[in-house]
Design an enzyme around this catalytic site. Structure first.
Site, PDB file in Angstrom:
ATOM      1  N   ASN A 165       0.863  -1.177   0.000  1.00 32.29           N
ATOM      2  CA  ASN A 165       0.000   0.000   0.000  1.00 32.29           C
ATOM      3  C   ASN A 165       0.903   1.231   0.000  1.00 32.29           C
ATOM      4  O   ASN A 165       1.432   1.627   1.035  1.00 32.29           O
ATOM      5  CB  ASN A 165      -0.899  -0.018   1.240  1.00 32.29           C
ATOM      6  N   ASP A 209      -7.132   5.226  -9.536  1.00 32.35           N
ATOM      7  CA  ASP A 209      -8.547   5.214  -9.166  1.00 32.35           C
ATOM      8  C   ASP A 209      -9.024   6.663  -8.994  1.00 32.35           C
ATOM      9  O   ASP A 209      -8.476   7.410  -8.186  1.00 32.35           O
ATOM     10  CB  ASP A 209      -8.714   4.448  -7.857  1.00 32.35           C
TER      11      ASP A 209
END
Length: 264
Positions: free
Chosen positions: A136, A159
């Protein structure tokens, strides 16, 4: 009786046989970066055993210089690897199935190169300079990269998080820009591209406002010899190819890490 003629497999046939198939790695298109994904991560860049990622470079002391954040299926890494054979590149992908696909893809391409070098058909590159980690980047980027270690950071078709309440999850934000400036060396380039105009403007506004980045246009980068990188940014990813097939627009914005002069 006529002697049977031996046939050799071509590198293309070997590659098609070895390469993983995306249909076996299906997963949702996006992941929540704020969720607990049970990730293992290094305590600092200094403890990472990079030789396990780049065995051909184990005695060179090299560390990754290009980082593809949210690398997806690894299209950019695979496109850039032959163009910069002496530059180590690392993809970071949070989705477990997708990161596994990239890992398997790189392994297969390395085997293909090994088979070719054994006398089948030569291929141009062995892909020893690319690797991937499941990570992440919004939380653990400094755990992988030390200060000023990177020359290129890529954010390709991230995104968009369309809803206003989700904007805090966008990969470009004032808080995260400080981390990007930390790991990127002065003169290094941040590459962003998206097919969402609103996200493009969002990234431009925040990067422009941050004092350690300045915009740099595509023409300037091409004159500096970065044309092959720009071309790969436009065309190498799954998302980029999909946008192209559908006749959509791609919005590119690039920024250079500013050198800060300190007065004594």
């Amino acid at each position: 009786m006529a002697k049977r003629k031996r046939t050799q497999a071509t590198s293309s046939q070997i590659e098609n046989f070895l390469l993983p198939q995306k249909k076996h790695y299906r997963q949702r298109a996006h992941a929540n970066p704020f969720s607990d994904h049970s990730l293992d991560y290094p305590s600092s860049p200094g403890v990472i055993h990079w030789a396990s990622h780049y065995p051909a470079f184990h005695d060179t002391g090299k560390i990754p210089e290009f980082a593809d954040i949210g690398c997806g299926f690894g299209g950019l890494l695979i496109a850039l690897a032959p163009l910069f054979p002496d530059v180590l590149m690392l993809g970071m992908e949070i989705r477990v199935q997708v990161s596994q696909y990239v890992e398997d893809r790189i392994a297969a391409l390395r085997v293909t190169a090994s088979e070719s070098s054994a006398g089948i058909d030569a291929i141009p590159h062995d892909y020893q300079n690319v690797s991937v980690v499941r990570a992440n980047a919004m939380k653990f980027l400094p755990n992988y990269f030390s200060k000023h270690s990177l020359s290129s950071l890529f954010f390709l078709f991230p995104d968009p998080h369309f809803k206003s309440r989700k904007h805090k999850a966008r990969i470009i934000s004032p808080t995260l820009l400080a981390e990007y400036a930390f790991v990127l060396r002065p003169g290094g380039i941040v590459y962003t591209i998206t097919d969402v105009k609103d996200l493009h403007e969002w990234m431009k506004v925040h990067l422009t406002a941050f004092p350690l980045f300045e915009p740099v246009d595509e023409e300037t980068l091409r004159k500096e010899g970065k044309g092959p990188i720009i071309d790969a940014v436009y065309t190498s990813t799954e998302e980029g190819k999909k946008v192209q097939r559908n006749g959509g627009d791609k919005w590119l914005a690039c920024f250079r890490r500013v050198q800060v002069s300190r007065n004594s």
